[in-house]
Design a protein around this motif. Structure first.
Motif, PDB file in Angstrom:
ATOM      1  N   ARG A   1     -12.373   5.271  -0.823  1.00  0.00           N
ATOM      2  CA  ARG A   1     -11.713   5.363  -2.112  1.00  0.00           C
ATOM      3  C   ARG A   1     -10.220   5.461  -1.843  1.00  0.00           C
ATOM      4  O   ARG A   1      -9.800   5.878  -0.758  1.00  0.00           O
ATOM      5  N   GLU A   2      -9.401   5.077  -2.796  1.00  0.00           N
ATOM      6  CA  GLU A   2      -7.968   5.096  -2.596  1.00  0.00           C
ATOM      7  C   GLU A   2      -7.424   6.512  -2.737  1.00  0.00           C
ATOM      8  O   GLU A   2      -7.689   7.198  -3.727  1.00  0.00           O
ATOM      9  N   GLU A   3      -6.656   6.944  -1.741  1.00  0.00           N
ATOM     10  CA  GLU A   3      -6.019   8.252  -1.745  1.00  0.00           C
ATOM     11  C   GLU A   3      -4.882   8.204  -0.737  1.00  0.00           C
ATOM     12  O   GLU A   3      -4.822   7.310   0.113  1.00  0.00           O
ATOM     13  N   THR A   4      -3.988   9.155  -0.799  1.00  0.00           N
ATOM     14  CA  THR A   4      -2.857   9.153   0.120  1.00  0.00           C
ATOM     15  C   THR A   4      -3.300   9.634   1.490  1.00  0.00           C
ATOM     16  O   THR A   4      -4.196  10.476   1.623  1.00  0.00           O
TER      17      THR A   4
ATOM     18  N   ARG B   1       0.825  -1.197   0.000  1.00  0.00           N
ATOM     19  CA  ARG B   1       0.000   0.000   0.000  1.00  0.00           C
ATOM     20  C   ARG B   1       0.861   1.250   0.000  1.00  0.00           C
ATOM     21  O   ARG B   1       0.397   2.329   0.311  1.00  0.00           O
TER      22      ARG B   1
ATOM     23  N   SER C   1       3.554   3.695  -2.126  1.00  0.00           N
ATOM     24  CA  SER C   1       4.105   4.031  -3.438  1.00  0.00           C
ATOM     25  C   SER C   1       5.609   4.140  -3.340  1.00  0.00           C
ATOM     26  O   SER C   1       6.145   4.865  -2.510  1.00  0.00           O
TER      27      SER C   1
ATOM     28  N   THR D   1      -7.484  -4.055   6.049  1.00  0.00           N
ATOM     29  CA  THR D   1      -7.454  -4.527   4.666  1.00  0.00           C
ATOM     30  C   THR D   1      -6.531  -5.734   4.580  1.00  0.00           C
ATOM     31  O   THR D   1      -5.378  -5.670   5.012  1.00  0.00           O
TER      32      THR D   1
ATOM     33  N   VAL E   1      -1.113   4.805   0.876  1.00  0.00           N
ATOM     34  CA  VAL E   1      -2.426   4.834   0.266  1.00  0.00           C
ATOM     35  C   VAL E   1      -3.427   4.220   1.231  1.00  0.00           C
ATOM     36  O   VAL E   1      -3.201   3.134   1.768  1.00  0.00           O
ATOM     37  N   VAL E   2      -4.549   4.920   1.485  1.00  0.00           N
ATOM     38  CA  VAL E   2      -5.563   4.453   2.418  1.00  0.00           C
ATOM     39  C   VAL E   2      -6.924   4.454   1.733  1.00  0.00           C
ATOM     40  O   VAL E   2      -7.111   5.055   0.676  1.00  0.00           O
ATOM     41  N   THR E   3      -7.864   3.781   2.372  1.00  0.00           N
ATOM     42  CA  THR E   3      -9.244   3.748   1.878  1.00  0.00           C
ATOM     43  C   THR E   3     -10.202   4.267   2.941  1.00  0.00           C
ATOM     44  O   THR E   3     -11.349   3.848   3.016  1.00  0.00           O
TER      45      THR E   3
END
Length: 823
Positions: A51-54, A36, A38, A168, A45-47
């Protein structure tokens, strides 16, 4: 079960040893990424917002713990996770009587009542886990854990007034991959984990994971010649991913987890003087029966509990998740069924005397959830809209029995001089000295709960400018709970014990176990909302402010209610009102030094009206505890997180929190032990001083202004790791040394603060040192609680206002070796 666990441990050990040679079967570039983080920017990256975003772009106070950090620090369940997240608190006397709180709120402190919700939602791959007992199981093939602090109700489909734990797991891949890990340590510790994933066809992939943990207990029971507080966990998870097209994923998941530990007990910690007559307090009662506790030092880790102990705990379920890129967004459906089977046995008198000889309340739960949501991300608008439906059924069958020592310990023989036997000529004295009065007295409890809760929710993000975003959210929720509670009481010869007869023996028995039958119900609509403003001052500096008006569902008392003077249930106490929550938060998220360093800060205040609190009764079995609404509580504080990685060779972190959580108004709270046990003061009478034997006791106490239980004002987590490139057995890699520490200041371990139940602050230190390769092989030695700190996790007040205080000591120093690999 032991044979199965040993087989799994051995199998995973062989797989882990074979992993270095398998690691070259596939290059990292060939595998589908599961991490997760980059590689280009080190961004997490979290949800958290579905939704996926930093993490740095999310206007939420959030702690993120990756799978590698979980493994390296030994944080293999929620209880250990709290050492990495300062404002997360986890308390447990057994899996059922567990609570997860964030910032001091979430669930009442004390015996669990199935008739209310947790305020911290636990989600695994979008599936809501309603029973907090799941938090005691080992994490299984986890990719990442996000601890979201503050209300999350407009995005998560069940009550999350204090926050959420969003777990997750690693998902099936269309490239072959696997991992294995085995650990051994002192206290006969053995742990093995393994996972393998890969394609079954061009459109079908599968993943299977297994975990097994076994450890000797940390407390020795001299009565049974056994170690208790052991670990005996096994877990399996299987997943199938069907990808018929590039825009459609259908995942079927099944899992099963079981615990069979020798658990759960306590040790003698101290006694504190109550307002009971001196001859009816612990020292005199123990002396009258020739009883001496095995040790008065809790860190000798000795106990003499004589009742059977068991904590059989099993959970499992299945889930079907459908993700469909349709139109400009993504439609997600999660259909899930979960079950929970709880088989406990306890010693509720906390002594080696046969007072309470049986205390067990096995429960079975079935839970069904359906969530449907649609996510859209655009240039100026993002939104999530969804619906959530929940149904739960819990059935409980309880049995509680008293033994031959109970009459002498439990019944008040009247006014006799201190130091005397208490066996005088009066009727009350003779009853107390006649074992058959309470020996074999048994209560049979039957109860069920039906819990239905549909909800609609949504959240919009309007990017007013490139810097300013306005984010409103709403949730409409309906809750309905129907319960049933029945207690039947029988004497030792099987004769029913009922109200009506007024003979002294029946009256004495009814003072211990009273029959009761109620059918409480609750239903209500609630509307909640929040508003967040986000302003991006610069590319790496984000400011945000949030206001939330939310709630936690009302509830019913599933363990019985108090009675009036005619012994009728007080039905007004059968239900508790919803908590009404107002939350304010402001924070900043920043990165600097070319993103080598991160600093986040959050300040918060949460006010709760009609706070749901546990009110405890001092008797053995009449009514141990029930729910009531406190007037108001408040928690406020500041949290800070700092991480730095100046080079590939060194990284460090520190997180800290100051939390001021208190009862603002609770005027009719249960009294602490030093103000309990005496004759209740009547009209015009003044209660006596705390801890004075024979003094009058108040009917209840005003604890307004006092600290909430379980909350440390100061809590910190900190750590660092340094590595050095090298090679071992012709394998290029790096040697590394890591440290993780935590500190929390003192906290109260009783719903009403007591001088006898404050737990002193403590600090824990964990070290690890090892060698790892770029291909995924890792071997390291570890030591946890390296300085063998003596500390208590929880204190409990013994029943009957005798002044007995027992506790659960934290783990001593543990050490071991871990071998892990990926391929």
């Amino acid at each position: 079960m032991n044979a199965t666990r040993q087989f799994l441990l051995a199998g995973v050990a062989l797989l882990a040893c074979a992993t270095p040679s398998l690691a070259h079967a596939q290059t990292p570039e060939e595998a589908e990424p599961q991490a997760r983080v980059s590689d280009s920017a080190g961004e997490i990256v979290v949800t958290a917002r579905r939704r996926e975003e930093t993490a740095q772009d999310v206007p939420i106070a959030i702690s993120v713990v990756g799978g590698d950090q979980i493994d390296n620090t030994g944080s293999f369940n929620v209880g250990r996770l709290q050492q990495l997240t300062p404002t997360l608190q986890f308390y447990t006397t057994n899996p059922r009587n567990s609570a997860v709180n964030i910032r001091g709120i979430g669930a009442p402190f004390g015996l669990t009542n199935d008739g209310i919700e947790q305020g911290v939602g636990i989600y695994v791959d979008d599936v809501y886990y309603s029973r907090v007992a799941s938090a005691t199981f080992d994490f299984l093939d986890v990719a990442q854990i996000e601890v979201l602090r503050g209300p999350q109700g407009t995005l998560y489909g069940k009550n999350t007034t204090a926050g959420a734990i969003n777990i997750t797991t690693n998902q099936p891949t269309f490239d072959f991959e696997g991992k294995a890990e085995v650990s051994i340590g002192n206290l006969d510790f053995k742990q093995a984990k393994a996972a393998i994933s890969g394609p079954l066809s061009d459109t079908l992939a599968a993943r299977i994971a297994v975990s097994a943990t076994d450890r000797r207990g940390t407390i020795y029971n001299v009565t049974t010649d056994r170690w208790i507080q052991s670990q005996d966990n096994i877990g399996l998870r299987g997943q199938l991913l069907w990808r018929p097209t590039d825009n459609l994923d259908i995942t079927l998941t099944g899992d099963w987890n079981r615990q069979a530990a020798v658990c759960c007990g306590s040790v003698f910690v101290r006694t504190g003087t109550t307002q009971r007559p001196l001859n009816r307090q612990y020292a005199a009662l123990a002396a009258a029966q020739g009883y001496t506790v095995v040790s008065t030092n809790p860190y000798d880790r000795l106990t003499d509990l004589d009742a059977n102990l068991n904590a059989g705990n099993e959970i499992g379920g299945a889930a079907l998740r459908i993700k469909w890129d349709v139109g400009p967004g993504t439609l997600t459906s999660i259909t899930a069924w979960r079950y929970w089977d709880w088989q406990p046995e306890n010693d509720r008198d906390f002594t080696g005397l046969p007072i309470v000889t049986k205390s067990q309340n096995p429960s079975q739960q079935d839970q069904y959830t359906q969530e449907l949501r649609y996510n859209y991300t655009g240039d100026r608008f993002d939104f999530v809209v969804g619906g959530f439906a929940y149904y739960q059924r819990i059935d409980t069958q309880g049995t509680e029995s008293h033994g031959p020592a109970s009459s002498r310990w439990t019944l008040n023989p009247g006014n006799v001089p201190a130091g005397s036997s208490g066996c005088g000529p009066s009727v009350t004295n003779q009853l107390a000295c006649t074992p058959s009065v309470l020996n074999g007295l048994t209560a049979i409890n039957t109860q069920y709960l039906k819990n239905t809760s549909p909800a609609l929710y949504g959240q919009l993000s309007w990017k007013v400018t490139d810097s300013l975003t306005i984010q409103p959210g709403v949730r409409l929720n309906y809750d309905k709970k129907d319960g049933f509670y029945q207690r039947k009481v029988f004497a030792g010869d099987g004769t029913p014990v009922v109200f009506g007869p007024t003979d002294p023996v029946t009256t004495a028995r009814l003072s211990v176990f009273a029959p009761q039958e109620i059918s409480p119900s609750f239903s209500d609509w609630n509307f909640s909302y929040d508003l967040t403003l986000t302003y991006k001052v610069a590319q790496d500096l984000l400011l945000y402010a949030t206001y939330a008006k939310t709630f936690k569902s009302g509830g019913i008392n599933q363990n019985g209610v108090p009675t009036d003077a005619q012994n009728n249930p007080i039905l007004d106490a059968a239900t508790v009102k919803p908590e009404s929550v107002q939350h304010f938060e402001a924070g900043l998220k920043s990165e600097f030094w070319d993103r080598r360093a991160t600093f986040n800060l959050a300040a918060f205040r949460t006010d709760i009206k009609n706070y749901q609190a546990n009110v405890n009764n001092g008797q053995f079995g009449v009514l141990r505890g029930y729910l009531a609404n406190a007037g108001k509580v408040r928690t406020q504080g500041v949290e800070a997180d700092f991480t730095v990685q100046p080079s590939e060779r060194f990284n460090a972190y520190v997180s800290g929190a100051y939390t001021d959580a208190k009862y603002v108004q609770f005027v009719d709270a249960p009294c602490p032990p030093e103000l309990s046990g005496g004759t209740t003061a009547g009209a015009g009478q003044t209660p006596g001083a705390p801890g004075v034997p024979g003094a009058l006791s108040p009917a209840n106490c005003d604890i307004s202004g006092q600290r909430l239980p379980g909350v440390s004002k100061w809590a910190f987590s900190f750590g660092a790791e340094v590595n050095l490139p090298s090679s071992l057995f012709d394998q290029d890699g790096q040697f590394y040394l890591g440290y993780d520490g935590s500190y929390r200041s003192d906290f109260s371990s009783n719903p009403s603060p007591s001088d006898y139940t404050w737990i002193e602050g403590y600090s824990l230190s964990n070290f690890r040192a090892g060698f790892r390769t770029d291909e995924g092989f890792n071997v390291y030695a570890w030591v946890r609680n390296a300085f063998d700190e003596d500390y208590l996790e929880q204190l409990s007040v013994g029943p009957g206002n005798t002044g007995l205080i027992v506790g659960v000591p934290g783990d001593p120093r543990t050490y071991g070796l871990t071998l892990a690999g990926r391929f």
